[in-house]
Design a protein around this motif. Structure first.
Motif, PDB file in Angstrom:
ATOM      1  N   ASN A 127      -5.209   5.218  -1.689  1.00 36.57           N
ATOM      2  CA  ASN A 127      -3.955   5.440  -2.414  1.00 36.57           C
ATOM      3  C   ASN A 127      -3.031   4.234  -2.342  1.00 36.57           C
ATOM      4  OD1 ASN A 127      -2.259   7.451  -3.959  1.00 36.57           O
ATOM      5  ND2 ASN A 127      -0.831   6.828  -2.350  1.00 36.57           N
ATOM      6  N   ALA A 128      -2.673   3.802  -1.150  1.00 32.23           N
ATOM      7  CA  ALA A 128      -1.763   2.665  -1.018  1.00 32.23           C
ATOM      8  C   ALA A 128      -2.391   1.418  -1.633  1.00 32.23           C
ATOM      9  CB  ALA A 128      -1.438   2.426   0.456  1.00 32.23           C
ATOM     10  N   GLY A 129      -1.614   0.726  -2.482  1.00 35.83           N
ATOM     11  CA  GLY A 129      -2.124  -0.480  -3.124  1.00 35.83           C
ATOM     12  C   GLY A 129      -1.053  -1.537  -3.256  1.00 35.83           C
ATOM     13  N   PRO A 130      -0.466  -1.988  -2.154  1.00 37.48           N
ATOM     14  CA  PRO A 130       0.647  -2.938  -2.219  1.00 37.48           C
ATOM     15  C   PRO A 130       0.250  -4.290  -2.797  1.00 37.48           C
ATOM     16  CG  PRO A 130      -0.118  -2.732   0.044  1.00 37.48           C
ATOM     17  CD  PRO A 130      -0.814  -1.662  -0.753  1.00 37.48           C
ATOM     18  N   SER A 146      -7.573   2.924  -5.717  1.00 36.26           N
ATOM     19  CA  SER A 146      -6.484   3.534  -6.488  1.00 36.26           C
ATOM     20  C   SER A 146      -5.986   2.594  -7.581  1.00 36.26           C
ATOM     21  CB  SER A 146      -5.343   3.937  -5.556  1.00 36.26           C
ATOM     22  OG  SER A 146      -4.928   2.828  -4.750  1.00 36.26           O
ATOM     23  N   TYR A 147      -5.124   1.637  -7.227  1.00 37.52           N
ATOM     24  CA  TYR A 147      -4.433   0.786  -8.185  1.00 37.52           C
ATOM     25  C   TYR A 147      -3.584  -0.189  -7.397  1.00 37.52           C
ATOM     26  CZ  TYR A 147      -1.347   4.391  -6.563  1.00 37.52           C
ATOM     27  OH  TYR A 147      -0.691   5.245  -5.724  1.00 37.52           O
ATOM     28  N   ASN A 148      -3.101  -1.224  -8.051  1.00 34.32           N
ATOM     29  CA  ASN A 148      -2.051  -2.052  -7.466  1.00 34.32           C
ATOM     30  C   ASN A 148      -0.714  -1.369  -7.746  1.00 34.32           C
ATOM     31  OD1 ASN A 148       0.002  -4.405  -8.691  1.00 34.32           O
ATOM     32  ND2 ASN A 148      -0.665  -4.698  -6.590  1.00 34.32           N
ATOM     33  N   ASN A 149       0.162  -1.321  -6.758  1.00 31.89           N
ATOM     34  CA  ASN A 149       1.433  -0.603  -6.920  1.00 31.89           C
ATOM     35  C   ASN A 149       2.207  -1.047  -8.160  1.00 31.89           C
ATOM     36  OD1 ASN A 149       0.958   0.861  -4.606  1.00 31.89           O
ATOM     37  ND2 ASN A 149       2.327  -0.343  -3.305  1.00 31.89           N
ATOM     38  N   GLY A 299      -4.987  16.345  -7.234  1.00 28.58           N
ATOM     39  CA  GLY A 299      -4.179  15.280  -7.811  1.00 28.58           C
ATOM     40  C   GLY A 299      -4.876  13.945  -7.639  1.00 28.58           C
ATOM     41  N   SER A 300      -4.179  12.883  -7.999  1.00 29.82           N
ATOM     42  CA  SER A 300      -4.773  11.553  -7.911  1.00 29.82           C
ATOM     43  C   SER A 300      -5.135  11.192  -6.476  1.00 29.82           C
ATOM     44  CB  SER A 300      -3.817  10.505  -8.486  1.00 29.82           C
ATOM     45  OG  SER A 300      -2.591  10.492  -7.767  1.00 29.82           O
ATOM     46  N   TYR A 301      -4.360  11.682  -5.496  1.00 28.74           N
ATOM     47  CA  TYR A 301      -4.665  11.400  -4.092  1.00 28.74           C
ATOM     48  C   TYR A 301      -6.065  11.903  -3.751  1.00 28.74           C
ATOM     49  CZ  TYR A 301       0.415  11.131  -4.214  1.00 28.74           C
ATOM     50  OH  TYR A 301       1.710  10.825  -4.555  1.00 28.74           O
ATOM     51  N   ALA A 302      -6.400  13.091  -4.253  1.00 28.98           N
ATOM     52  CA  ALA A 302      -7.720  13.672  -4.011  1.00 28.98           C
ATOM     53  C   ALA A 302      -8.788  12.959  -4.824  1.00 28.98           C
ATOM     54  CB  ALA A 302      -7.703  15.165  -4.346  1.00 28.98           C
ATOM     55  N   ALA A 303      -8.495  12.681  -6.099  1.00 33.09           N
ATOM     56  CA  ALA A 303      -9.489  12.067  -6.984  1.00 33.09           C
ATOM     57  C   ALA A 303      -9.891  10.676  -6.503  1.00 33.09           C
ATOM     58  CB  ALA A 303      -8.944  11.999  -8.406  1.00 33.09           C
ATOM     59  N   GLN A 304      -8.913   9.868  -6.106  1.00 37.71           N
ATOM     60  CA  GLN A 304      -9.189   8.509  -5.632  1.00 37.71           C
ATOM     61  C   GLN A 304      -9.941   8.515  -4.311  1.00 37.71           C
ATOM     62  OE1 GLN A 304      -5.110   7.114  -7.877  1.00 37.71           O
ATOM     63  NE2 GLN A 304      -5.121   7.392  -5.667  1.00 37.71           N
ATOM     64  N   SER A 305      -9.672   9.516  -3.491  1.00 35.88           N
ATOM     65  CA  SER A 305     -10.374   9.650  -2.222  1.00 35.88           C
ATOM     66  C   SER A 305     -11.805  10.145  -2.439  1.00 35.88           C
ATOM     67  CB  SER A 305      -9.591  10.613  -1.319  1.00 35.88           C
ATOM     68  OG  SER A 305      -9.989  10.520   0.017  1.00 35.88           O
ATOM     69  N   TYR A 306     -11.967  11.046  -3.397  1.00 40.27           N
ATOM     70  CA  TYR A 306     -13.303  11.499  -3.791  1.00 40.27           C
ATOM     71  C   TYR A 306     -14.135  10.310  -4.270  1.00 40.27           C
ATOM     72  CZ  TYR A 306     -16.818  13.963  -6.683  1.00 40.27           C
ATOM     73  OH  TYR A 306     -17.986  14.420  -7.260  1.00 40.27           O
ATOM     74  N   ASP A 307     -13.535   9.472  -5.101  1.00 40.78           N
ATOM     75  CA  ASP A 307     -14.228   8.274  -5.570  1.00 40.78           C
ATOM     76  C   ASP A 307     -14.635   7.371  -4.407  1.00 40.78           C
ATOM     77  OD1 ASP A 307     -14.351   8.825  -8.261  1.00 40.78           O
ATOM     78  OD2 ASP A 307     -12.815   7.386  -8.864  1.00 40.78           O
ATOM     79  N   ALA A 308     -13.785   7.293  -3.381  1.00 42.59           N
ATOM     80  CA  ALA A 308     -14.112   6.449  -2.225  1.00 42.59           C
ATOM     81  C   ALA A 308     -15.365   6.945  -1.514  1.00 42.59           C
ATOM     82  CB  ALA A 308     -12.937   6.409  -1.251  1.00 42.59           C
ATOM     83  N   TYR A 352      -9.387  -4.827  -6.073  1.00 44.01           N
ATOM     84  CA  TYR A 352      -8.587  -3.763  -6.675  1.00 44.01           C
ATOM     85  C   TYR A 352      -9.263  -3.350  -7.985  1.00 44.01           C
ATOM     86  CZ  TYR A 352      -4.450  -4.235  -3.627  1.00 44.01           C
ATOM     87  OH  TYR A 352      -3.581  -4.236  -2.561  1.00 44.01           O
ATOM     88  N   PRO A 353      -9.115  -2.093  -8.428  1.00 38.75           N
ATOM     89  CA  PRO A 353      -9.837  -1.643  -9.625  1.00 38.75           C
ATOM     90  C   PRO A 353      -9.365  -2.308 -10.916  1.00 38.75           C
ATOM     91  CG  PRO A 353      -9.119   0.231  -8.293  1.00 38.75           C
ATOM     92  CD  PRO A 353      -8.409  -0.979  -7.768  1.00 38.75           C
TER      93      PRO A 353
END
Length: 393
Positions: A127-130, A146-149, A299-308, A352-353
């Protein structure tokens, strides 16, 4: 596995989330994962999503990653950097985890990145993408699913410009991700920011800020208020009679906050690389099985973690389970040999994606549950703005 997959919500949260770590069923000659999530306090809903998403991915891979039996150590970072560092160091030095995965907040990632990567342990942020790690600070042992913030917030800046909004009020928390949010929004917004207000990460009363918004009379507001901040802001925004001013946000109205916001969030906008209604086979399977297991909308928190989890499964399989071969593992992670719930996904040079981004809107489903749904694609195959500064090749 011994780690519970049932969603931790409501009054059941306190007892469960107080546990600092939960060990999954031990396996011999397998792979060990340190899964870091905030599971204490008002932001625990985000960490619960992250944890449940990863475990759902592990369920879909049969409890194995790349054919190796998987052991998961769930670490509650308590949203306290010093606590996160202590627990993660212990996971690496005492428990000898092979990967550290997770992290909701950028300040936690900033704290643990150095001790994890200096030990040559791969860190997969879900999730975190600073921006600090996307450019010159990129790291061969750090990957982000996830993404870059900056990047995700720029989507809403573009959407605001596309919609013809000329005057926008900006409101975010005063920490790295909040500042990245403003920078990202400004990078694509062509109008005037009438005010730029930062609040403490612990703030729950927005009456003063809402009065400023009412007085400024902007064409729209842009805000990034994750977790409990977003719940309170949305409720108070609606109660203050400001819903006639378009509410543009990132990670403020999402599946982690909608169960508490409900009708107060209807029609409000968000920007994201994923939404539950995305129509592809991998996402349909993920959402259906996740809801059946946890009884809430991912939510995205779950989806991005699932992808991981699927990313690790593909990478470990590609290396033949050779966890000690760091160079081969790095190349295998870069290859991203998995089917993402987002459909289009690959890594850029900074790990980063490179992905599509969408304008989403809160809707009520026929079953009465609330979710964000895609309205239109705003950016395609988008590369984050810091990737060119990364020296990894």
């Amino acid at each position: 596995m011994a780690v519970g997959r049932r969603g931790v919500m409501g009054g059941m949260a306190a007892a469960t989330l107080a546990m600092p770590a939960i060990r999954a069923r031990a396996q011999a000659a397998g792979v060990k994962i340190g899964l870091v999530a905030v599971l204490t306090g008002p932001q625990a809903a985000l960490g619960t999503q992250l944890r449940d998403g990863f475990l759902q991915g592990l369920k879909h891979t049969g409890g194995k990653l790349g054919g190796l039996p998987a052991e998961v150590l769930v670490i509650d970072d308590e949203l306290r950097p010093e606590v996160a560092v202590t627990k993660v160091r212990s996971a690496i030095e005492r428990d000898r985890v092979d990967f550290v995965v997770g992290v909701v907040f950028s300040n936690i990632l900033g704290a643990i990145a150095r001790p994890v990567t200096e030990s040559e342990t791969f860190l997969i942020s879900t999730n975190a993408g600073p921006s600090t790690f996307a450019g010159r600070g990129c790291n061969p042992f750090l990957f982000v699913t996830s993404y870059n913030n900056d990047q995700v917030h720029s989507v809403m800046g573009q959407a605001a410009t596309d919609n013809g909004y000329r005057r926008v009020f900006v409101l975010t928390p005063n920490y790295q991700a909040g500042r990245d949010a403003v920078a990202g929004f400004r990078s694509r917004f062509k109008g005037e920011v009438v005010d730029e207000v930062y609040v403490p990460l612990t703030q729950l009363d927005f009456s003063a800020e809402l009065a400023k918004i009412a007085a400024a009379r902007p064409d729209a507001i842009f805000t990034f208020m994750p977790g409990g901040l977003g719940v309170n802001l949305v409720r108070q925004y609606r109660q203050a009679g400001l819903a006639n001013i378009p509410f543009l946000s990132t990670f403020t109205v999402d599946e982690a906050t909608l169960p508490a916001q409900q009708e107060a969030a209807l029609g409000f906008y968000s920007a994201a690389p994923w939404a539950p209604n995305m129509d592809n086979p991998q996402n349909r399977r993920f959402v259906a099985d996740f809801e059946a297991a946890h009884n809430y909308v991912p939510g995205s928190y779950a989806a991005q973690s699932y992808d991981a989890a699927l990313l690790l499964d593909g990478a470990i399989r590609r290396t033949g389970g050779k966890l000690s071969d760091k160079a081969a593992m790095r190349e295998a992670l870069r290859a991203a040999e998995f089917q993402s719930v987002r459909g289009n996904f690959k890594f850029g040079t900074n790990h980063y994606p490179v992905q599509d981004f969408w304008l989403c809107q809160v809707a009520r489903r026929p079953d009465g549950k609330f979710q964000t749904e895609t309205v239109r694609k705003v950016l395609s195959n988008d590369v984050d703005p810091w990737a060119a500064e990364c020296r990894m090749r």
